[in-house]
Design a protein around this motif. Structure first.
Motif, PDB file in Angstrom:
ATOM      1  N   GLN A 104       0.822  -1.201   0.000  1.00 58.36           N
ATOM      2  CA  GLN A 104       0.000   0.000   0.000  1.00 58.36           C
ATOM      3  C   GLN A 104       0.863   1.262   0.000  1.00 58.36           C
ATOM      4  O   GLN A 104       0.518   2.257  -0.637  1.00 58.36           O
ATOM      5  CB  GLN A 104      -0.922   0.007   1.217  1.00 58.36           C
ATOM      6  CG  GLN A 104      -1.920   1.157   1.225  1.00 58.36           C
ATOM      7  CD  GLN A 104      -2.843   1.127   0.024  1.00 58.36           C
ATOM      8  OE1 GLN A 104      -3.422   0.084  -0.296  1.00 58.36           O
ATOM      9  NE2 GLN A 104      -2.981   2.246  -0.680  1.00 58.36           N
ATOM     10  N   LEU A 105       2.000   1.206   0.701  1.00 60.08           N
ATOM     11  CA  LEU A 105       2.897   2.364   0.736  1.00 60.08           C
ATOM     12  C   LEU A 105       3.355   2.740  -0.665  1.00 60.08           C
ATOM     13  O   LEU A 105       3.282   3.908  -1.066  1.00 60.08           O
ATOM     14  CB  LEU A 105       4.116   2.070   1.613  1.00 60.08           C
ATOM     15  CG  LEU A 105       5.200   3.158   1.573  1.00 60.08           C
ATOM     16  CD1 LEU A 105       4.737   4.404   2.296  1.00 60.08           C
ATOM     17  CD2 LEU A 105       6.517   2.654   2.144  1.00 60.08           C
ATOM     18  N   PHE A 106       3.825   1.757  -1.419  1.00 56.96           N
ATOM     19  CA  PHE A 106       4.342   2.058  -2.754  1.00 56.96           C
ATOM     20  C   PHE A 106       3.231   2.399  -3.738  1.00 56.96           C
ATOM     21  O   PHE A 106       3.456   3.141  -4.695  1.00 56.96           O
ATOM     22  CB  PHE A 106       5.208   0.903  -3.257  1.00 56.96           C
ATOM     23  CG  PHE A 106       6.563   0.859  -2.598  1.00 56.96           C
ATOM     24  CD1 PHE A 106       7.590   1.662  -3.074  1.00 56.96           C
ATOM     25  CD2 PHE A 106       6.797   0.056  -1.509  1.00 56.96           C
ATOM     26  CE1 PHE A 106       8.827   1.644  -2.478  1.00 56.96           C
ATOM     27  CE2 PHE A 106       8.039   0.030  -0.891  1.00 56.96           C
ATOM     28  CZ  PHE A 106       9.056   0.832  -1.374  1.00 56.96           C
ATOM     29  N   LYS A 107       2.039   1.877  -3.496  1.00 53.77           N
ATOM     30  CA  LYS A 107       0.904   2.289  -4.311  1.00 53.77           C
ATOM     31  C   LYS A 107       0.594   3.769  -4.050  1.00 53.77           C
ATOM     32  O   LYS A 107       0.318   4.538  -4.991  1.00 53.77           O
ATOM     33  CB  LYS A 107      -0.318   1.426  -3.988  1.00 53.77           C
ATOM     34  CG  LYS A 107      -1.512   1.695  -4.899  1.00 53.77           C
ATOM     35  CD  LYS A 107      -2.700   0.801  -4.529  1.00 53.77           C
ATOM     36  CE  LYS A 107      -2.387  -0.657  -4.831  1.00 53.77           C
ATOM     37  NZ  LYS A 107      -3.586  -1.518  -4.586  1.00 53.77           N
ATOM     38  N   ASN A 108       0.691   4.175  -2.785  1.00 52.55           N
ATOM     39  CA  ASN A 108       0.503   5.593  -2.450  1.00 52.55           C
ATOM     40  C   ASN A 108       1.589   6.460  -3.084  1.00 52.55           C
ATOM     41  O   ASN A 108       1.331   7.592  -3.510  1.00 52.55           O
ATOM     42  CB  ASN A 108       0.505   5.784  -0.941  1.00 52.55           C
ATOM     43  CG  ASN A 108      -0.692   5.134  -0.260  1.00 52.55           C
ATOM     44  OD1 ASN A 108      -1.676   4.803  -0.916  1.00 52.55           O
ATOM     45  ND2 ASN A 108      -0.604   4.949   1.049  1.00 52.55           N
ATOM     46  N   MET A 109       2.812   5.922  -3.143  1.00 49.35           N
ATOM     47  CA  MET A 109       3.904   6.654  -3.795  1.00 49.35           C
ATOM     48  C   MET A 109       3.595   6.889  -5.268  1.00 49.35           C
ATOM     49  O   MET A 109       3.846   7.967  -5.809  1.00 49.35           O
ATOM     50  CB  MET A 109       5.224   5.885  -3.663  1.00 49.35           C
ATOM     51  CG  MET A 109       5.875   5.967  -2.303  1.00 49.35           C
ATOM     52  SD  MET A 109       7.521   5.210  -2.331  1.00 49.35           S
ATOM     53  CE  MET A 109       8.080   5.561  -0.664  1.00 49.35           C
ATOM     54  N   LEU A 110       3.036   5.871  -5.918  1.00 48.02           N
ATOM     55  CA  LEU A 110       2.678   6.010  -7.332  1.00 48.02           C
ATOM     56  C   LEU A 110       1.649   7.120  -7.524  1.00 48.02           C
ATOM     57  O   LEU A 110       1.817   7.988  -8.386  1.00 48.02           O
ATOM     58  CB  LEU A 110       2.132   4.689  -7.860  1.00 48.02           C
ATOM     59  CG  LEU A 110       1.537   4.730  -9.275  1.00 48.02           C
ATOM     60  CD1 LEU A 110       2.603   5.092 -10.297  1.00 48.02           C
ATOM     61  CD2 LEU A 110       0.876   3.391  -9.619  1.00 48.02           C
ATOM     62  N   TYR A 111       0.595   7.100  -6.721  1.00 44.22           N
ATOM     63  CA  TYR A 111      -0.463   8.104  -6.862  1.00 44.22           C
ATOM     64  C   TYR A 111       0.068   9.508  -6.585  1.00 44.22           C
ATOM     65  O   TYR A 111      -0.223  10.459  -7.322  1.00 44.22           O
ATOM     66  CB  TYR A 111      -1.626   7.792  -5.915  1.00 44.22           C
ATOM     67  CG  TYR A 111      -2.314   6.476  -6.196  1.00 44.22           C
ATOM     68  CD1 TYR A 111      -2.374   5.964  -7.489  1.00 44.22           C
ATOM     69  CD2 TYR A 111      -2.912   5.735  -5.175  1.00 44.22           C
ATOM     70  CE1 TYR A 111      -3.002   4.762  -7.759  1.00 44.22           C
ATOM     71  CE2 TYR A 111      -3.537   4.530  -5.439  1.00 44.22           C
ATOM     72  CZ  TYR A 111      -3.575   4.036  -6.729  1.00 44.22           C
ATOM     73  OH  TYR A 111      -4.199   2.844  -6.996  1.00 44.22           O
ATOM     74  N   MET A 112       0.849   9.646  -5.517  1.00 43.17           N
ATOM     75  CA  MET A 112       1.412  10.957  -5.187  1.00 43.17           C
ATOM     76  C   MET A 112       2.419  11.392  -6.238  1.00 43.17           C
ATOM     77  O   MET A 112       2.521  12.577  -6.576  1.00 43.17           O
ATOM     78  CB  MET A 112       2.073  10.907  -3.811  1.00 43.17           C
ATOM     79  CG  MET A 112       1.100  10.767  -2.655  1.00 43.17           C
ATOM     80  SD  MET A 112       0.082  12.238  -2.390  1.00 43.17           S
ATOM     81  CE  MET A 112       1.306  13.383  -1.773  1.00 43.17           C
TER      82      MET A 112
END
Length: 359
Positions: free
Chosen positions: A214-222
């Motif tokens: 989830q952390l890296f998915k959030n990185m992608l979106y941001m």
């Protein structure tokens, strides 16, 4: 994060070898040279990773952050002394190296100036003196992000601010320098923004209860959001928002941070299911000893100016030098490991070479 930091160790050897030994033509007019110069724009990757690991480190006290910041500053000045003064003392410093600065006077005085050069270690050290307080007193992740973006926002406004008083003027250069080439390549404003953005994701990682996916998915979106905001600022109002790589404005920080976050997501997706192998272990080893290997490769490459010449070689010979310096950096690090193992016999616990070097 270990893999990415380990990759940065190998990358910095490649980039620094090219910048020191390749002719300007080889750097700018060859595909390989241009690509390596492009890789040199990846400093933000290391800084964001530094911010993430700073928030997730087992050493969370303000005292430990201030202590490590001071030690990194000392390490940076020691590295500069080894890079620039040792060649002068032993007579293998190329005179034409200093000509690019347009200086006059005794060469010893000119090289002493370079001892104060603000490299990535000075940036990391100065930043830790600030971000330690942020970690201790700012508990909301969005508050951390707001501070990072605020620093980026004001960076162009405070760029070049200087108090003309001995010692204090050097500190203000470390914080706000806008000259290039100058004694400071990475001023705290704006480069500390990347570290604080990394801290934001480190805090988010803790809030997610260590959910890496989830952390890296959030990185992608941001990252996509940052690129969407930063791209028009950089390409339409570049004079203010980009200016130059080393002294970029708010748009440049947001733009580079966006691509960095997308890159981190991509690396995570590629390596998430990769089993442990020799390459992975090697990169983790580099990550564990990042500070010492950074110092080692810069010192060895700088000493090589008196042997292989400064910016005088074609790309073919430079590629051989890159391989040579990668091997040599590892050999010196292995030698340090052997020496540290002997010392560890009298230490209460095993610690990394990085910690030994800093102490």
């Amino acid at each position: 994060m270990d893999l990415i930091k380990g990759m940065s160790v190998i990358g910095m050897v490649i980039i620094h070898t090219l910048l020191i030994f390749a002719s300007i033509k080889s750097q700018s007019e060859t595909v390989i040279g241009s690509f390596i110069v492009f890789l040199g724009r990846g400093t933000s990757i290391f800084l964001i990773c530094m911010g993430v690991t700073f928030m997730t480190s087992s050493h969370q006290s303000l005292k430990s952050a201030l202590k490590r910041g001071g030690l990194l500053l000392i390490a940076g000045f020691f590295m500069n002394f080894m890079k620039f003064i040792i060649p002068v003392i032993f007579g293998f410093a190329p005179d034409h190296f200093i000509q690019k600065y347009g200086w006059h006077g005794p060469i010893e005085q000119q090289y002493m100036y370079l001892v104060l050069l603000g490299d990535i270690l000075q940036l990391a050290g100065m930043s830790l003196l600030f971000v330690g307080f942020i970690r201790k007193y700012v508990k909301n992740k969005y508050g951390i992000l707001a501070i990072g973006l605020l620093i980026a926002l004001v960076s162009r406004e405070v760029s070049g601010f200087n108090i003309d008083y001995p010692v204090i003027n050097y500190i203000s250069d470390l914080l706000f320098s806008n000259d290039f080439p100058a004694s400071v390549y990475f001023p705290v404003f704006p480069w500390m923004s990347f570290i604080i953005i990394g801290m934001f994701f480190g805090k988010w990682y803790l809030d997610l209860n260590y959910n890496r996916k989830q952390l890296f998915k959030n990185m992608l979106y941001m990252g996509l959001l940052f690129v969407a905001i930063g791209a028009p600022l950089v390409f339409l109002y570049g004079a203010y928002n980009y200016n130059a790589f080393y002294h970029m404005g708010p748009g440049g920080v947001i733009y580079f941070a966006g691509w960095t976050l997308i890159f981190l997501w991509a690396v995570f997706r590629i390596t998430a299911n990769v089993k442990e192998n020799k390459l992975i272990r090697t990169l983790k080893y580099c990550s564990k000893n990042l500070t010492s290997m950074y110092m080692i490769q810069w010192i060895l490459i700088s000493w090589g100016r008196g042997i292989f010449g400064y910016r005088q070689n074609g790309i073919g010979f430079v590629l051989l030098l890159i391989l040579f310096y990668i091997v040599l950096t590892f050999l010196v690090q292995f030698l340090l490991d052997i020496l540290m193992k002997k010392r560890s016999l009298i230490l209460p616990q095993q610690i990394s070479t990085d910690e030994i070097v800093l102490k």
